[in-house]
Design an enzyme around this catalytic site. Structure first.
Site, PDB file in Angstrom:
ATOM      1  N   LYS A   1       0.993  -1.181   0.095  1.00 21.34           N
ATOM      2  CA  LYS A   1      -0.044  -0.025  -0.095  1.00 21.34           C
ATOM      3  C   LYS A   1       0.994   1.367  -0.133  1.00 21.34           C
ATOM      4  O   LYS A   1       0.536   2.266  -0.467  1.00 21.34           O
ATOM      5  CB  LYS A   1      -0.956   0.108   1.074  1.00 21.34           C
ATOM      6  CG  LYS A   1      -2.095  -0.823   1.047  1.00 21.34           C
ATOM      7  CD  LYS A   1      -3.272  -0.632   2.233  1.00 21.34           C
ATOM      8  CE  LYS A   1      -4.248  -1.624   1.983  1.00 21.34           C
ATOM      9  NZ  LYS A   1      -5.350  -1.202   3.016  1.00 21.34           N
TER      10      LYS A   1
ATOM     11  N   LYS B   1      -5.293 -10.537  -6.697  1.00 15.58           N
ATOM     12  CA  LYS B   1      -6.446 -10.671  -6.126  1.00 15.58           C
ATOM     13  C   LYS B   1      -7.517  -9.668  -6.172  1.00 15.58           C
ATOM     14  O   LYS B   1      -7.199  -8.854  -6.612  1.00 15.58           O
ATOM     15  CB  LYS B   1      -6.028 -10.920  -4.523  1.00 15.58           C
ATOM     16  CG  LYS B   1      -6.197  -9.736  -3.682  1.00 15.58           C
ATOM     17  CD  LYS B   1      -5.848  -9.698  -2.231  1.00 15.58           C
ATOM     18  CE  LYS B   1      -5.919  -8.331  -1.640  1.00 15.58           C
ATOM     19  NZ  LYS B   1      -5.329  -8.100  -0.554  1.00 15.58           N
TER      20      LYS B   1
ATOM     21  N   LYS C   1     -11.189  -4.263  -3.723  1.00 12.29           N
ATOM     22  CA  LYS C   1     -12.182  -2.987  -3.673  1.00 12.29           C
ATOM     23  C   LYS C   1     -11.364  -2.090  -4.376  1.00 12.29           C
ATOM     24  O   LYS C   1     -12.280  -1.147  -5.013  1.00 12.29           O
ATOM     25  CB  LYS C   1     -12.482  -2.752  -2.206  1.00 12.29           C
ATOM     26  CG  LYS C   1     -13.041  -3.677  -1.266  1.00 12.29           C
ATOM     27  CD  LYS C   1     -12.901  -2.985   0.175  1.00 12.29           C
ATOM     28  CE  LYS C   1     -13.462  -3.969   1.082  1.00 12.29           C
ATOM     29  NZ  LYS C   1     -13.166  -3.780   2.594  1.00 12.29           N
TER      30      LYS C   1
HETATM   31  P1  TYM Z   1     -10.762  -5.888   4.209  1.00 10.47           P
HETATM   32  O1  TYM Z   1     -11.743  -5.134   4.545  1.00 10.47           O
HETATM   33  O2  TYM Z   1      -9.801  -5.785   3.384  1.00 10.47           O
HETATM   34  O3  TYM Z   1     -11.512  -7.392   3.817  1.00 10.47           O
HETATM   35  C1  TYM Z   1     -12.547  -8.114   4.673  1.00 10.47           C
HETATM   36  C2  TYM Z   1     -12.416  -9.697   4.507  1.00 10.47           C
HETATM   37  O4  TYM Z   1     -12.564  -9.931   3.094  1.00 10.47           O
HETATM   38  C3  TYM Z   1     -11.228 -10.714   2.978  1.00 10.47           C
HETATM   39  N1  TYM Z   1     -10.810 -10.683   1.609  1.00 10.47           N
HETATM   40  C4  TYM Z   1     -10.718 -11.680   0.588  1.00 10.47           C
HETATM   41  N2  TYM Z   1     -11.065 -12.999   0.841  1.00 10.47           N
HETATM   42  C5  TYM Z   1     -10.824 -13.714  -0.462  1.00 10.47           C
HETATM   43  N3  TYM Z   1     -10.628 -13.254  -1.345  1.00 10.47           N
HETATM   44  C6  TYM Z   1     -10.124 -12.099  -1.671  1.00 10.47           C
HETATM   45  N4  TYM Z   1      -9.885 -11.712  -2.989  1.00 10.47           N
HETATM   46  C7  TYM Z   1     -10.288 -11.002  -0.461  1.00 10.47           C
HETATM   47  N5  TYM Z   1     -10.241  -9.649  -0.240  1.00 10.47           N
HETATM   48  C8  TYM Z   1     -10.532  -9.362   0.851  1.00 10.47           C
HETATM   49  C9  TYM Z   1     -10.269 -10.393   3.972  1.00 10.47           C
HETATM   50  O5  TYM Z   1      -9.286 -11.368   4.133  1.00 10.47           O
HETATM   51  C10 TYM Z   1     -10.973  -9.705   5.291  1.00 10.47           C
HETATM   52  O6  TYM Z   1     -11.097 -11.149   5.827  1.00 10.47           O
HETATM   53  N6  TYM Z   1      -7.405  -5.708   7.883  1.00 10.47           N
HETATM   54  C11 TYM Z   1      -8.732  -6.238   7.431  1.00 10.47           C
HETATM   55  C12 TYM Z   1      -9.852  -5.954   8.432  1.00 10.47           C
HETATM   56  C13 TYM Z   1      -9.535  -5.752  10.002  1.00 10.47           C
HETATM   57  C14 TYM Z   1      -9.840  -7.133  10.564  1.00 10.47           C
HETATM   58  C15 TYM Z   1      -9.672  -6.731  12.027  1.00 10.47           C
HETATM   59  C16 TYM Z   1     -10.016  -8.437  10.258  1.00 10.47           C
HETATM   60  C17 TYM Z   1      -9.583  -4.871  10.612  1.00 10.47           C
HETATM   61  N7  TYM Z   1      -9.353  -5.410  12.167  1.00 10.47           N
HETATM   62  C18 TYM Z   1      -9.660  -7.675  13.011  1.00 10.47           C
HETATM   63  C19 TYM Z   1     -10.030  -9.436  11.346  1.00 10.47           C
HETATM   64  C20 TYM Z   1      -9.847  -9.006  12.784  1.00 10.47           C
HETATM   65  C21 TYM Z   1      -9.147  -5.838   6.270  1.00 10.47           C
HETATM   66  O7  TYM Z   1      -8.640  -4.875   5.673  1.00 10.47           O
HETATM   67  O8  TYM Z   1     -10.031  -6.540   5.639  1.00 10.47           O
END
Ligand code: TYM
Length: 342
Positions: A111, A203, A206
């Site tokens: 990032k 991957k 968003k």
């Molecule tokens: P975020 O908002 O990017 O994504 C949310 C969840 O979706 C999963 N994900 C995917 N799984 C499979 N294939 C993909 N292409 C894909 N893109 C996203 C992510 O792995 C995630 O589970 N850092 C985290 C948010 C967070 C969090 C936490 C998660 C903040 N605090 C505490 C767990 C526990 C994030 O950016 O997710």
């Protein structure tokens, strides 16, 4: 007791990867665990967010949770900034985590890119806040996609170092011999890493500028059909054995998506479609995706028409989360040696 925590950032464009890798699994865990599902607005602002869009996206993620089948009465659904303990514990963890640990985070490196001088300090500290999210509730299990694995390893390192650094004080305060659990990641199933529909080596994300790279949860049937039909493939028919998907990332991705949508395995999908033309498989995938996602998108739109009702869910969830969080913050203050009102 086993407690699940997970979070999703309100940064817009919720997609099939978020659903199959995370939210669909959140729904299933409700049967067996006490769950907290959090819209992580403090994480979202580590990169610029337009204020009005941030509010809208916070409500949209909440709507997605509920439309997918999360029960905000039986479990806890809330947004992070309404529970001040997240920021408080993150500060303590900023003083436990080492610069070197955070410097090795691949998500930060990706990032931040080359412009290290000009990213927010919050982006660097992001994983420390994430550890705080999880450990504020002393959660034992965290369902996530593959991309979060390294952050969860860091969460364990922080918990471990805190437990060791403060071992004497934890014991002196009558809090046992380890205060924080070493949280287990739950990364499983056929869709832990859903790939872009345009490029099997990236991957699904968003932030991809091409909307054709992803299926959004709010896409209608025509949009889903168009995106699946245009999805990149190779000219070969589908293999009959899973091993045949190995060097074929695009085919592997579509088969994985199909498997996850029907709660099956890649092999079960190939048993049905192996040897056949891609076009046949794609038509079946369109029908399946429309059948599964159509009702979710429609329900999200219906819920979004009443923002007041969504906000009420978040307020109620935050009130219940705070009860758990306040206990942890009080314990942590005692452990670290901070004077507080008794
Ligand atoms: P975020 O908002 O990017 O994504 C949310 C969840 O979706 C999963 N994900 C995917 N799984 C499979 N294939 C993909 N292409 C894909 N893109 C996203 C992510 O792995 C995630 O589970 N850092 C985290 C948010 C967070 C969090 C936490 C998660 C903040 N605090 C505490 C767990 C526990 C994030 O950016 O997710």
């Amino acid at each position: 007791a086993e407690r699940v925590f997970s979070g999703v950032q309100p940064t817009g464009n919720l997609h099939l990867g978020n659903y199959l890798g995370a939210i669909k699994r959140f729904v299933a865990l409700q049967e067996t665990h006490d769950c907290l599902y959090c819209v992580v607005d403090l994480h979202a602002i580590t990169v610029w967010q337009d204020p009005e869009e941030l509010k809208r996206h916070t409500r949209e993620v909440t709507a997605a949770f509920i439309a997918c089948g999360i029960d905000p009465k039986a479990h806890i659904v809330f947004n992070q900034s309404q529970v001040s303990g997240h920021a408080e514990l993150a500060w303590i963890f900023n003083c436990v985590a080492r610069m070197g640990w955070l410097s090795r985070m691949t998500q930060f490196k990706e990032k931040a890119g080359k412009d290290r001088e000009n990213v927010s300090l919050g982006l660097f500290a992001y994983p420390s806040l994430m550890a705080a999210d999880i450990l504020l509730y002393r959660a034992t299990h965290v369902p996530v996609g593959e991309d979060q694995k390294q952050h969860l390893e860091l969460t364990r390192d922080i918990a471990q170092k805190f437990n060791v650094d403060f071992a004497a004080s934890i014991a002196a305060n009558g809090l046992g011999d380890a205060y924080f659990p070493l949280t287990e990641p739950l990364i499983a199933g056929p869709a832990t890493r859903v790939m872009s529909l345009r490029d099997g080596s990236k991957k699904m994300s968003k932030s991809d500028p091409s909307d054709f790279s992803r299926i959004n949860l709010t896409d209608d049937a025509d949009a889903i059909a168009g995106k699946v039909r245009k999805a990149k493939t190779d000219p070969e028919p589908l293999p009959s054995e899973e091993a045949g998907l190995k060097a074929r990332p695009e085919a592997d991705n579509l088969v994985g998506i199909y498997a996850a949508l029907v709660d099956g395995s890649r092999q079960s999908v190939l048993d049905q479609f192996g040897g056949g033309q891609f076009s046949t498989f794609k038509s079946a995938l369109v029908d399946l995706a429309v059948a599964k996602l159509g009702p979710i998108g429609a329900e999200m739109k219906r819920l979004m028409d009443d923002p007041g009702a969504i906000d009420a869910i978040l307020i109620d969830g935050a009130d219940r989360a705070r009860v758990i969080a306040d206990r942890t913050i009080a314990d942590v203050k005692d452990i670290v040696g901070m004077v507080r009102r008794g």
